[in-house]
Motif scaffolding. Structure first.
Motif, short mmCIF file in Angstrom:
data_model
loop_
_atom_site.label_atom_id
_atom_site.label_comp_id
_atom_site.label_asym_id
_atom_site.label_seq_id
_atom_site.Cartn_x
_atom_site.Cartn_y
_atom_site.Cartn_z
N TYR A 103 4.07 7.72 -1.07
CA TYR A 103 2.63 7.99 -1.12
C TYR A 103 1.85 6.80 -0.58
CZ TYR A 103 3.22 12.21 -3.96
OH TYR A 103 3.56 13.46 -4.40
N LYS A 104 0.78 7.10 0.13
CA LYS A 104 -0.12 6.06 0.62
C LYS A 104 -1.54 6.56 0.47
CE LYS A 104 -0.64 2.77 4.42
NZ LYS A 104 -0.07 2.31 5.72
N ALA A 105 -2.37 5.76 -0.18
CA ALA A 105 -3.76 6.14 -0.44
C ALA A 105 -3.85 7.49 -1.14
CB ALA A 105 -4.56 6.16 0.86
N GLY A 106 -2.89 7.75 -2.03
CA GLY A 106 -2.90 8.97 -2.81
C GLY A 106 -2.37 10.19 -2.10
N GLU A 107 -1.96 10.06 -0.83
CA GLU A 107 -1.44 11.18 -0.06
C GLU A 107 0.05 10.98 0.21
OE1 GLU A 107 -3.12 13.91 0.85
OE2 GLU A 107 -4.95 13.19 -0.12
N GLN A 108 0.82 12.06 0.12
CA GLN A 108 2.25 11.96 0.41
C GLN A 108 2.46 11.84 1.91
OE1 GLN A 108 4.71 14.89 -1.50
NE2 GLN A 108 6.57 14.26 -0.40
N ASP A 124 0.80 -1.23 0.00
CA ASP A 124 0.00 0.00 0.00
C ASP A 124 0.83 1.29 0.00
OD1 ASP A 124 -2.33 -1.59 0.17
OD2 ASP A 124 -2.13 -1.68 2.35
N VAL A 125 2.15 1.17 -0.22
CA VAL A 125 3.00 2.36 -0.30
C VAL A 125 3.62 2.43 -1.69
CG1 VAL A 125 5.07 3.52 0.57
CG2 VAL A 125 3.54 2.33 2.16
N THR A 126 3.62 3.62 -2.27
CA THR A 126 4.27 3.85 -3.56
C THR A 126 5.41 4.82 -3.38
OG1 THR A 126 2.20 3.50 -4.77
CG2 THR A 126 3.96 4.66 -5.93
N PHE A 127 6.61 4.38 -3.78
CA PHE A 127 7.79 5.24 -3.72
C PHE A 127 8.08 5.83 -5.09
CE2 PHE A 127 8.60 2.02 -0.39
CZ PHE A 127 8.74 2.85 0.71
N LYS A 128 8.50 7.09 -5.11
CA LYS A 128 8.93 7.74 -6.33
C LYS A 128 10.18 8.57 -6.05
CE LYS A 128 4.17 8.27 -8.11
NZ LYS A 128 3.19 9.23 -8.68
N VAL A 139 2.71 16.05 -10.59
CA VAL A 139 1.53 16.49 -9.85
C VAL A 139 1.64 18.00 -9.68
CG1 VAL A 139 1.27 14.32 -8.59
CG2 VAL A 139 2.61 16.16 -7.58
N LYS A 140 0.49 18.66 -9.62
CA LYS A 140 0.49 20.09 -9.40
C LYS A 140 0.29 20.35 -7.92
CE LYS A 140 -1.33 24.49 -11.07
NZ LYS A 140 -2.32 25.19 -11.92
N ASP A 141 1.18 21.15 -7.34
CA ASP A 141 1.14 21.48 -5.92
C ASP A 141 1.19 23.00 -5.80
OD1 ASP A 141 1.30 21.67 -3.22
OD2 ASP A 141 3.18 20.56 -2.98
N VAL A 198 8.85 9.46 4.31
CA VAL A 198 9.48 8.19 3.97
C VAL A 198 9.74 7.38 5.23
CG1 VAL A 198 11.55 7.13 2.98
CG2 VAL A 198 10.50 9.08 1.84
N ALA A 199 10.17 8.06 6.30
CA ALA A 199 10.43 7.36 7.56
C ALA A 199 9.18 6.67 8.07
CB ALA A 199 10.95 8.35 8.60
N GLU A 200 8.02 7.32 7.93
CA GLU A 200 6.76 6.72 8.35
C GLU A 200 6.45 5.49 7.52
OE1 GLU A 200 1.99 7.87 8.30
OE2 GLU A 200 3.49 9.47 8.31
N ALA A 201 6.71 5.57 6.21
CA ALA A 201 6.47 4.42 5.34
C ALA A 201 7.35 3.24 5.72
CB ALA A 201 6.71 4.81 3.89
#
Length: 374
Positions: free
Chosen positions: A357-362, A288-292, A318-320, A365-368
């Motif tokens: 990213y998890k569930a579409g939210e950044q 459930d985690v995506t790294f980029k 992505v636009k931020d 990395v330490a938390e992941a």
């Protein structure tokens, strides 16, 4: 799933064993953080001569002081475009930084104006060349006329043309976010540590940082044409104050970059080579985690095509707010994303870093990475 858990457990066990032998080292032994310091002008180019002071001398003194302080940090390597009173062409200053694969390029100057204007300014490359910003860019860029064969090096660039300055603003914009981060730290330090007046962070199309492939800033430490400020900048104490403010900002920036990249993992430098190879190639998948790998941020909406990103494919964005953030790769395998990060660095994105990213939210990395223990 059992196989993935087994890999994770092996990784954690080996990491724990490593920590017993090198617990004092919390950071992986990477190459040194390379800072190129550029003292503006030099030689037959005196820069501005406000109140009879020579910009080239004051800029050099401040630059050398910044360098001496940075060199006290064992993790930082300092390279100078000049250490003496010599003339260095603008394009060569950028070449020095690029050949060194630098992490930062910092160019130091002194300002001038027909009035008693005062205060510091830190510039990043951009297209905003209205009014005062254009005049600064024009003055700094006109140095090319002191160079031999400037037509060959700058391909018909005209410092007096707003169209020319707008064109060069695009070339370094992929590093704009990091450059702005450093510039803000510098100006904050001028205010809070050096107790100087700040005119803020600005954007202008400056040739000296046009072709640098790393975050870059041009600092105006004050106006020599201002009676009080010029006298202050001509003193050893004044130069030291400004230099230390710049040095502290660079060190703060490096710490922030280190944290963003996630270097605070316990190092594996004491593990034997074969074990390191196993760890680096072993799948380390986080469900459930995506790294980029974030390689750039820009106000320009660039097509995610390889020709816009030095040949790298699999680009997403992505636009931020007002910025577009650009990423290389997408995977749930942490070891794979670290390999992708090295690939991006080899293409010139030396300040790239891993995001999660998890569930579409950044998320951090330490938390992941903590999910490995679950």
């Amino acid at each position: 799933m059992q196989t993935k858990r087994k890999y994770i457990k092996v990784f954690l066990v080996l990491t724990f064993i490593t920590s017993l032998t090198c617990f004092g080292s919390l950071q992986a032994q990477d190459d040194k953080f390379v800072v190129v310091l550029d003292a503006g002008h030099g030689g037959h180019d005196s820069g501005n001569l406000g109140n009879g002071y020579k910009e080239k001398n004051i800029a050099l003194n401040v630059t050398l002081e910044v360098g001496r302080e940075l060199e006290k940090n064992k993790d930082i390597k300092v390279i100078y475009t000049r250490k003496t009173d010599v003339f260095i062409e603008l394009h060569e200053r950028a070449n020095i930084a690029n050949k060194a694969d630098a992490d930062l390029f910092v160019s130091i100057h002194c300002n001038a104006h027909s009035s008693q204007a005062s205060g510091t300014e830190t510039f990043v490359l951009g297209e905003k060349n209205t009014g005062r910003n254009f005049e600064v860019a024009k003055r700094e860029n006109e140095v090319i006329f002191l160079e031999d064969n400037y037509e060959e090096h700058y391909e018909g660039f005209d410092p007096s043309s707003p169209e020319s300055t707008i064109a060069i603003g695009i070339e370094q914009e992929v590093y704009v976010e990091q450059s702005i981060t450093l510039a803000r730290k510098i100006e904050d330090n001028f205010i809070n540590k050096a107790k100087r007046k700040s005119r803020g962070l600005k954007q202008a199309s400056l040739l000296v940082i046009r072709n640098t492939y790393m975050p870059s800033v041009l600092i105006e430490v004050g106006f020599l044409t201002n009676t009080k400020e010029g006298a202050y900048l001509n003193t050893k104490a004044g130069q030291s104050k400004m230099a230390n403010a710049i040095k502290d900002a660079i060190v703060e920036y490096k710490k922030e970059i280190d944290q963003n990249v996630g270097k605070s993992m316990i190092g594996t430098e004491k593990v034997d080579k074969k074990t390191v190879e196993v760890l680096e190639t072993m799948p380390l998948v986080y469900e459930d985690v995506t790294f980029k790998v974030q390689i750039a941020a820009s106000s320009r909406d660039l097509e995610p095509k390889s020709y816009n990103f030095k040949g790298l494919s699999d680009i997403s964005k992505v636009k931020d707010g007002k910025l577009y953030k650009y990423f290389y790769g997408s995977t749930s395998d942490y070891n794979k994303v670290k390999q992708l990060q090295e690939e991006a660095k080899s293409k010139g994105y030396s300040s790239c870093f891993v995001v999660a990213y998890k569930a579409g939210e950044q998320i951090d990395v330490a938390e992941a990475l903590k999910s490995a223990a679950n």
